[in-house]
Design an enzyme around this catalytic site. Structure first.
Site, PDB file in Angstrom:
ATOM      1  N   ARG A  75     -25.315 -11.355  -2.537  1.00  0.00           N
ATOM      2  CA  ARG A  75     -26.370 -12.194  -3.306  1.00  0.00           C
ATOM      3  C   ARG A  75     -26.931 -11.661  -4.509  1.00  0.00           C
ATOM      4  NH1 ARG A  75     -24.185 -16.674  -1.851  1.00  0.00           N
ATOM      5  NH2 ARG A  75     -24.015 -17.430   0.387  1.00  0.00           N
ATOM      6  N   LYS A 124     -18.963 -20.631   3.437  1.00  0.00           N
ATOM      7  CA  LYS A 124     -19.225 -19.671   4.460  1.00  0.00           C
ATOM      8  C   LYS A 124     -19.805 -20.454   5.672  1.00  0.00           C
ATOM      9  CE  LYS A 124     -22.489 -17.115   4.878  1.00  0.00           C
ATOM     10  NZ  LYS A 124     -23.362 -15.857   4.886  1.00  0.00           N
ATOM     11  N   SER A 125     -20.689 -21.135   5.420  1.00  0.00           N
ATOM     12  CA  SER A 125     -21.420 -21.960   6.318  1.00  0.00           C
ATOM     13  C   SER A 125     -20.523 -22.972   6.772  1.00  0.00           C
ATOM     14  CB  SER A 125     -22.626 -22.730   5.656  1.00  0.00           C
ATOM     15  OG  SER A 125     -23.694 -21.853   5.134  1.00  0.00           O
ATOM     16  N   SER A 139     -33.023 -21.408  10.159  1.00  0.00           N
ATOM     17  CA  SER A 139     -32.285 -22.544  10.823  1.00  0.00           C
ATOM     18  C   SER A 139     -30.845 -22.379  11.603  1.00  0.00           C
ATOM     19  CB  SER A 139     -31.797 -23.637   9.743  1.00  0.00           C
ATOM     20  OG  SER A 139     -30.727 -22.917   8.742  1.00  0.00           O
ATOM     21  N   GLN A 140     -30.404 -21.010  11.366  1.00  0.00           N
ATOM     22  CA  GLN A 140     -29.429 -20.644  12.451  1.00  0.00           C
ATOM     23  C   GLN A 140     -29.611 -20.603  13.708  1.00  0.00           C
ATOM     24  OE1 GLN A 140     -27.849 -17.150  10.988  1.00  0.00           O
ATOM     25  NE2 GLN A 140     -26.921 -18.055   8.945  1.00  0.00           N
ATOM     26  N   LYS A 183     -33.188 -11.771   5.257  1.00  0.00           N
ATOM     27  CA  LYS A 183     -31.527 -11.981   5.109  1.00  0.00           C
ATOM     28  C   LYS A 183     -31.053 -10.545   5.098  1.00  0.00           C
ATOM     29  CE  LYS A 183     -32.039 -16.492   4.239  1.00  0.00           C
ATOM     30  NZ  LYS A 183     -31.153 -17.523   5.018  1.00  0.00           N
ATOM     31  N   ASP A 195     -30.860 -19.644  -0.409  1.00  0.00           N
ATOM     32  CA  ASP A 195     -30.098 -18.805  -0.627  1.00  0.00           C
ATOM     33  C   ASP A 195     -29.850 -18.954  -2.346  1.00  0.00           C
ATOM     34  OD1 ASP A 195     -29.639 -17.866   1.709  1.00  0.00           O
ATOM     35  OD2 ASP A 195     -27.626 -18.994   1.965  1.00  0.00           O
ATOM     36  N   ARG A 219     -34.773  -9.941   0.096  1.00  0.00           N
ATOM     37  CA  ARG A 219     -34.340 -10.503  -1.088  1.00  0.00           C
ATOM     38  C   ARG A 219     -35.492 -10.625  -2.110  1.00  0.00           C
ATOM     39  NH1 ARG A 219     -29.740 -14.691   0.939  1.00  0.00           N
ATOM     40  NH2 ARG A 219     -28.090 -13.062   1.281  1.00  0.00           N
ATOM     41  N   ARG A 270     -31.722  -7.555  11.402  1.00  0.00           N
ATOM     42  CA  ARG A 270     -32.022  -9.030  11.360  1.00  0.00           C
ATOM     43  C   ARG A 270     -32.596  -9.676  12.480  1.00  0.00           C
ATOM     44  NH1 ARG A 270     -27.979 -11.714   7.243  1.00  0.00           N
ATOM     45  NH2 ARG A 270     -29.761 -13.292   7.469  1.00  0.00           N
TER      46      ARG A 270
END
Length: 416
Positions: A375, A10-11, A156-157, A329, A302, A333, A109
């Site tokens: 996840r 996905k990344s 980090s995005q 996330k 993740d 989580r 988010r």
């Protein structure tokens, strides 16, 4: 030995879609991930006026270095964080008015550090509801560039989006980073940008800070292969480590892999699994032993839920540290893992950025509270291997990254 072919990353797919859209010429992406997140990203590009043609095993994107072809667009980002953070940044380099919104989950988010940085670069960006969150409007008139300081300790995005913007600016971009989480994802970004023709320098200071200098080179189209998703592979690696006599090989994830989440197999090795990484793939074999350990998962967070779901079967406590960012996330989580493990009768302790899971025998039947997070479902599918009666309140949320997960995992489990 079972061989599992994992869908594309996905990344990597999301970054490749951004870079292809920004490049001069037509890019072909081979074996892209087909999931809710990546389809949402591709549809967002189409809404912005980029030509995207999708075939079964290849996507073709006609790049527009000058920015979106539409001068006005409404883009719905679904649940996708990469879509919600990367596409407004891409649109800012063009000229027009672009409105972005997302699901209720994605609206929760945070986006604030990226919004602040774009505004510092002169982008006219306005949030329609809560400040620092979707929805937002971008009134784009190109980006001159310059220097800015960014805190990427939450995601980090934010840094990835700005780095990928750099070559599209008029004068280039200097980004000084004061804090950074999930650094391997930034390394993916830098490697892929260079593959598409970007020039990036990096300077590190004595106090641990770093500055990235991105030249205004633009991008060049190319054919680009998408490697399998290392985060998704973690569920199969964990299952192989758990079940005595079982092994799994994932081809395409080997010594040259871009994704830092392949480092999860090093955690399994420390716990006692047999791990073999070659140039062509990675194999994990159970040795019948899982040891407790303390591990810092800041850079591979993740895969924190994968380890948490496996942890009760270790012979000692499993303590996972430096994972505060997992609280922002798709759900919190860290708390979601603790909640579900406690439902299963496992003793769990948590703190602001850590979770400690004690050995025990999970007891069903229990319905796992997924909080709509793919996840959580895929991680607790590992726990279910030794816990009859586990079900999920939203098993279909795996469509975000692996729509066929349940069938593939079931086939894997029932293959000798």
């Amino acid at each position: 030995m079972t061989v599992i072919h994992i869908p594309g990353s996905k990344s990597v797919t999301a970054r490749a879609l951004f870079l292809a859209a920004a490049a001069e010429g037509t890019t072909t992406l081979l074996r892209p991930l087909v999931s809710d997140d990546t389809e949402g990203f591709a549809e967002g590009l189409t809404a912005l006026g980029y030509a995207v043609r999708r075939e079964s095993d290849a996507w073709h994107i006609e790049g527009r270095p000058a920015g979106p072809g539409a001068d006005s667009a409404d883009v719905y980002c679904r649940d996708g964080a990469t879509t919600a953070r990367f596409l407004p940044t891409l649109a800012a380099a063009g000229h027009g008015t672009y409105r972005f919104d997302a699901s209720a989950q994605m609206r929760r988010r945070p986006l604030g550090p990226l919004s602040t940085a774009l505004r510092e670069l002169g982008v006219d960006l306005r949030h329609g509801g809560q400040e620092g969150h979707h929805p937002l409007d971008v009134h784009a008139h190109g980006v001159k560039g310059g220097a800015l300081t960014l805190d990427a300790g939450q995601s980090s995005q934010y840094l990835t989006a700005l780095l990928m913007l750099g070559p599209l600016t008029a004068e280039g971009l200097d980004i000084t980073v004061t804090d950074l989480v999930s650094e391997p994802y930034v390394e993916i970004t830098l490697a892929m940008m260079r593959d598409f023709g970007a020039e990036i320098g990096e300077e590190r200071s004595r106090d641990g800070g770093r500055t990235y200098r991105v030249a205004p080179t633009g991008y060049r189209a190319r054919t680009y292969g998408i490697e399998p998703d290392a985060s998704t592979a973690s569920y199969f690696f964990a299952a192989a480590a758990l079940e005595p006599g079982r092994s799994v090989t994932v081809p395409g994830l080997g010594t040259g892999a871009l994704q830092g989440d392949l480092g999860f197999v090093d955690v399994l090795r420390r716990m006692g699994a047999d791990v073999d990484i070659t140039a062509t793939g990675t194999t994990v074999r159970s040795t019948g032993t899982l040891r407790g350990l303390t591990v810092n998962m800041r850079d591979i967070s993740d895969t924190m839920p994968t380890l948490a779901a496996l942890a009760p079967f270790a012979d000692g406590p499993v303590r996972i540290e430096d994972v505060a960012n997992t609280r922002v996330k798709e759900c919190d989580r860290l708390d979601a893992c603790a909640e579900n493990l406690r439902r299963l009768g496992i003793t769990v302790e948590t703190g602001p950025d850590w979770i400690e899971i004690h050995p025990g025998t999970p007891a069903g039947p229990v319905e796992i509270a997924t909080h709509g997070d793919h996840r959580i479902v895929m991680s607790f599918a590992v726990t279910a291997l030794r816990t009859p009666g586990i079900t999920f309140d939203d098993p279909g949320c795996v469509k975000k990254t692996f729509p066929d997960f349940h069938r593939v995992f079931d086939t894997f489990v029932h293959t000798p």
